[in-house]
Design an enzyme around this catalytic site. Structure first.
Site, PDB file in Angstrom:
ATOM      1  N   HIS A  99      -2.641   5.655   0.980  1.00 10.47           N
ATOM      2  CA  HIS A  99      -1.357   6.349   0.940  1.00 10.47           C
ATOM      3  C   HIS A  99      -0.519   5.656  -0.129  1.00 10.47           C
ATOM      4  CE1 HIS A  99      -2.205   7.798   5.257  1.00 10.47           C
ATOM      5  NE2 HIS A  99      -2.449   8.750   4.396  1.00 10.47           N
ATOM      6  N   GLU A 145       2.295   3.301   0.669  1.00  9.35           N
ATOM      7  CA  GLU A 145       2.035   2.148   1.547  1.00  9.35           C
ATOM      8  C   GLU A 145       1.409   1.069   0.671  1.00  9.35           C
ATOM      9  OE1 GLU A 145      -0.214   3.780   4.808  1.00  9.35           O
ATOM     10  OE2 GLU A 145       1.312   5.296   5.179  1.00  9.35           O
ATOM     11  N   HIS A 200      -3.196  -0.003   5.426  1.00  4.04           N
ATOM     12  CA  HIS A 200      -2.057   0.924   5.430  1.00  4.04           C
ATOM     13  C   HIS A 200      -0.766   0.183   5.786  1.00  4.04           C
ATOM     14  CE1 HIS A 200      -4.095   4.979   5.290  1.00  4.04           C
ATOM     15  NE2 HIS A 200      -5.115   4.134   5.361  1.00  4.04           N
ATOM     16  N   GLU A 222      -2.800  -1.514   9.877  1.00  2.00           N
ATOM     17  CA  GLU A 222      -1.401  -1.212   9.577  1.00  2.00           C
ATOM     18  C   GLU A 222      -0.710  -2.554   9.444  1.00  2.00           C
ATOM     19  OE1 GLU A 222      -0.155   1.785   9.186  1.00  2.00           O
ATOM     20  OE2 GLU A 222      -1.750   3.068   9.990  1.00  2.00           O
TER      21      GLU A 222
END
Ligand SMILES: [Zn+2]
Length: 453
Positions: A87, A90, A217, A309
């Protein structure tokens, strides 16, 4: 005197080289490429840079490889990968992977025992950015952007983590986990349904026999493991949060915990207003996600992938980068080391020729892996005693019982005898018929949650 001067100027050059470290700044595309080549230049004998293809706007998807024999797969040496910045907005993963690249190079140069062993025993592939076009859009906005989704997608406006062929649906056929959950064939027309970045990654992971990987991410702080897609998608009006474990659930939990507990604060669980026990979560029990990359890795290849994440703020300010690196450094290294567990070995015929594509099955875990081009295979497993079978078309299967310890993989080699009477090849007609029936049913769905991996 000139000799002394030469030596002196060499020293100055050396110091300058060390000083030209990857800085704690955000790296635009050109700067990222320069940083990668600088590392390659500093560690030329253990690194290689290659591109797996180009983005929509023509930017290379570069990979930096670390190995004692760059560019070569050595039998029994497992392949690892990190993918960042899928992404585009990110961005922490991208910067962390640049830091990691430099760290591995410098530690190797200064003779660190740990990193030397890691580089000698593992082939490590690092792709700091899978979505360089999206990054440029996000970077133009800068860290203070309020456009939360700006730059998330690729240049065609597609979310790359919703763009892989949906193999889960084949597995969940008829609402039951009835089909196989490994090496599921791709739909015939898959190439026309994916973006250039996704196509490049699928070809990449088809060409290398990856064993373990992570996809980096931002937007939360948690280690997320498969499956991402829940089985039951019939109740579309409800929150679809069903724990959807793989047959390797315990192993995945351990892999995720390795990262979360080596991380500065991920394991504490409370982060960014969310709570995840131990800092880990099954993907679908958080929220169901279709056509993601980690499920695809598990269902199509031998690779076990988790999704990390890493920051509440998707585009953290530069002042925060060093602190983030310190919080992630040990975790990034420790997670690579997790590749050295379970069992591995050679599958060969009676003349010691490696058998590619042999199937390795572990009793009690319905997820097979296959041997690579040279006949070597890798099966990540938790410590325990296992009954393992190797089979290949035209050969007699062989079954052994073996014990796996916590520290290093057990070597289990198979030598298969040729079948006296060749069995007719196992046909997969039911699989392909299923594919055809299901291709129409695959509908991409957008979800609207604050945080999306
Ligand atoms: Zn994401």
């Amino acid at each position: 005197v000139p000799d002394v001067l030469t030596a002196f100027s060499k020293l100055i050059l050396l110091l300058l080289e060390v000083a030209a470290a990857v800085s704690f700044l955000h790296h635009r595309y050109e700067e990222m490429v320069q940083a990668l080549f600088r590392v390659q230049n500093e560690c030329p004998y253990v690194t290689r840079i290659y591109s797996i293809g180009r983005s929509v706007q023509g930017r290379h998807l570069y990979v930096l490889e670390f190995s004692d024999h760059p560019g070569i797969h050595e039998p029994l040496e497992p392949e690892f990968k990190y993918v960042g910045n899928m992404h585009g907005n990110e961005v922490l993963g991208r910067e962390l992977l640049l830091q990691l690249s430099e760290f591995l190079c410098e530690e190797y140069r200064r003779g660190s025992e740990r990193v030397t062993r890691l580089v000698h025993d593992t082939r490590i592939h690092i792709m700091p950015s899978m979505n360089p076009d999206g990054y440029e859009v996000a970077a133009k906005q800068g860290p203070d952007s309020i456009g939360y989704l700006t730059g998330r997608n690729n240049a065609n406006g597609v979310d790359l983590n919703r763009n892989f062929p949906d193999l889960n649906t084949f597995m969940y056929y008829n609402g039951e986990i009835s089909g196989p959950n490994h090496h599921i064939p791709l739909p015939d027309n898959w190439k026309s349904q994916v973006e250039p970045e996704t196509l490049a990654v699928i070809q990449w992971i088809s060409n290398y026999n990856f064993v373990l990987s992570a996809n980096l991410h931002g937007g939360a702080v948690v280690a997320n493991y498969p499956y991402d897609k829940s089985q039951d998608t019939r109740f579309r009006s409800h929150r679809r949060t069903f724990n959807t474990p793989t047959p390797d659930d315990k192993l995945f939990q351990k892999l995720a915990k390795t990262y979360s507990y080596a991380h500065g604060w991920m394991h504490r669980g409370w982060n960014c207003g969310d709570y995840f026990a131990d800092g880990i979560t099954n993907g679908a029990s958080w929220y169901s996600l279709s056509k993601g990359m980690q499920d695809f890795n598990y269902l199509y290849t031998n690779c076990f992938e988790i999704t990390l994440e890493l920051s509440c703020n998707k585009f953290p300010p530069e002042e925060d980068l060093e602190r983030q690196w310190m919080a992630n450094r040990e975790a990034l290294v420790a997670f690579i080391e997790e590749i050295h567990q379970g069992i591995k070995g050679m599958v060969s015929d009676e003349n010691n020729n490696g058998i590619a594509g042999a199937v390795i099955s572990v009793q009690g875990i319905s997820h097979d892996v296959t041997s690579g081009d040279m006949g070597d295979y890798f099966r990540l497993l938790l410590p325990g005693t296992y009954t393992v079978t190797a089979s290949a078309e035209g050969y007699q299967s062989q079954t052994v019982t073996t014990t796996v310890g916590p520290a290093a993989p057990s070597l289990v080699h198979f030598q298969l005898k040729q079948d006296v009477v060749r069995k007719p090849p196992e046909h997969k007609t039911s699989g392909s018929r299923m594919n055809k029936a299901l291709q129409k049913k695959v509908v991409p769905r957008a979800t609207h949650r604050r945080t999306q991996r």
